[in-house]
Design a protein around this motif. Structure first.
Motif, short mmCIF file in Angstrom:
data_model
loop_
_atom_site.label_atom_id
_atom_site.label_comp_id
_atom_site.label_asym_id
_atom_site.label_seq_id
_atom_site.Cartn_x
_atom_site.Cartn_y
_atom_site.Cartn_z
N LYS A 116 67.55 59.91 37.52
CA LYS A 116 66.10 59.86 37.29
C LYS A 116 65.54 61.25 37.02
O LYS A 116 64.73 61.43 36.11
CB LYS A 116 65.42 59.25 38.53
CG LYS A 116 63.95 59.04 38.37
CD LYS A 116 63.37 58.37 39.61
CE LYS A 116 61.86 58.21 39.46
NZ LYS A 116 61.28 57.57 40.64
N VAL A 117 65.98 62.24 37.78
CA VAL A 117 65.56 63.62 37.56
C VAL A 117 65.99 64.08 36.16
O VAL A 117 65.22 64.68 35.41
CB VAL A 117 66.13 64.56 38.64
CG1 VAL A 117 65.89 66.01 38.28
CG2 VAL A 117 65.54 64.24 40.00
N ALA A 118 67.25 63.77 35.81
CA ALA A 118 67.78 64.17 34.50
C ALA A 118 66.98 63.55 33.36
O ALA A 118 66.65 64.22 32.38
CB ALA A 118 69.26 63.78 34.40
N ARG A 119 66.65 62.27 33.49
CA ARG A 119 65.84 61.60 32.45
C ARG A 119 64.47 62.24 32.34
O ARG A 119 63.96 62.43 31.24
CB ARG A 119 65.68 60.12 32.77
CG ARG A 119 66.74 59.28 32.20
CD ARG A 119 66.39 57.80 32.16
NE ARG A 119 67.60 57.10 31.79
CZ ARG A 119 68.56 56.76 32.65
NH1 ARG A 119 68.43 57.01 33.92
NH2 ARG A 119 69.64 56.15 32.23
N VAL A 170 67.06 73.68 42.38
CA VAL A 170 67.21 72.53 43.27
C VAL A 170 65.89 72.23 43.98
O VAL A 170 65.44 71.08 44.02
CB VAL A 170 68.35 72.76 44.29
CG1 VAL A 170 68.33 71.70 45.39
CG2 VAL A 170 69.70 72.77 43.58
N SER A 171 65.25 73.25 44.51
CA SER A 171 64.01 73.02 45.26
C SER A 171 62.85 72.59 44.36
O SER A 171 61.96 71.86 44.78
CB SER A 171 63.62 74.25 46.06
OG SER A 171 63.29 75.32 45.23
N LYS A 172 62.87 73.02 43.13
CA LYS A 172 61.78 72.69 42.21
C LYS A 172 61.92 71.29 41.59
O LYS A 172 60.92 70.60 41.39
CB LYS A 172 61.74 73.74 41.09
CG LYS A 172 60.55 73.64 40.18
CD LYS A 172 60.55 74.79 39.19
CE LYS A 172 59.38 74.76 38.26
NZ LYS A 172 59.42 75.84 37.29
N HIS A 173 63.16 70.87 41.31
CA HIS A 173 63.34 69.63 40.56
C HIS A 173 64.09 68.52 41.28
O HIS A 173 63.93 67.35 40.94
CB HIS A 173 64.07 69.93 39.24
CG HIS A 173 63.28 70.79 38.33
ND1 HIS A 173 62.15 70.37 37.67
CD2 HIS A 173 63.44 72.10 38.00
CE1 HIS A 173 61.66 71.35 36.95
NE2 HIS A 173 62.42 72.42 37.13
#
Length: 177
Positions: A116-119, A170-173
């Motif tokens: 989901k993050v990648a999309r 990592v913390s941002k996304h």
């Protein structure tokens, strides 16, 4: 009282990260249009890698070109290991049992969440892979490859810019503490 993970210095994990970070990156070319799209994705992530071939390698799955190009497998392993370590470190003092800690880490690093993050970052538009089939299973396969690609991007950032930049990504996304 529990100690922070960083104070324990898990030797085994550190050795694994060290081995993965010292591999040789082979250069290869992509079309200008593809490079621009990949650069745009990295820009959305807030990352500027110094090595353009590393950007392309991070989005290239092993199914693409059947081994004739460098793939994201090692970068994915490095990124997954780093991501698990970061989540473990953040959850260490907040959970009471090992089972809860493992569950928390598994939840944050789950395939569906990373896909989901990648999309949302447009990685699905630039990811280089070849689907095994055109059936409904290909959607599940795409999610798996997307999640692995997201891990590889974390690994590429760690490899190119170090743990501070990877931690910020990592913390941002991925995991907002």
């Amino acid at each position: 009282m529990l100690q922070r993970v960083s104070a324990i210095k898990p030797v085994r994990l550190a050795n694994t990260i060290s081995r993965c970070a010292t591999y040789e990156v082979r250069a290869y070319s992509t079309s200008g249009d593809d490079s621009a799209k990949v650069s745009a994705v990295y820009k959305r992530l807030g990352v500027d890698l110094s090595d353009a071939s590393l950007m392309t390698q991070s989005i290239t799955h092993k199914s693409f070109a059947h081994g004739s190009l460098p793939t994201n497998e090692k970068l994915g392993y490095l990124g997954r290991t780093f991501l698990q370590m970061q989540v473990t470190e953040q959850k260490w003092d907040k959970v009471k049992s090992n089972r809860t800690l493992r569950s928390s880490v598994a939840h944050v690093t789950a395939t569906d969440k990373l896909a989901k993050v990648a999309r949302s970052m447009g990685i699905d538009e630039v990811m280089r892979w070849k689907s095994a089939s055109s059936s409904a299973d290909s959607k599940l396969g795409e999610d798996t490859v997307l999640a692995h690609t997201m891990e590889a991007i974390v690994g590429a950032v760690y490899h190119d810019q170090g743990s501070k930049a990877a931690r910020e990504l990592v913390s941002k996304h991925i995991y907002t503490y």
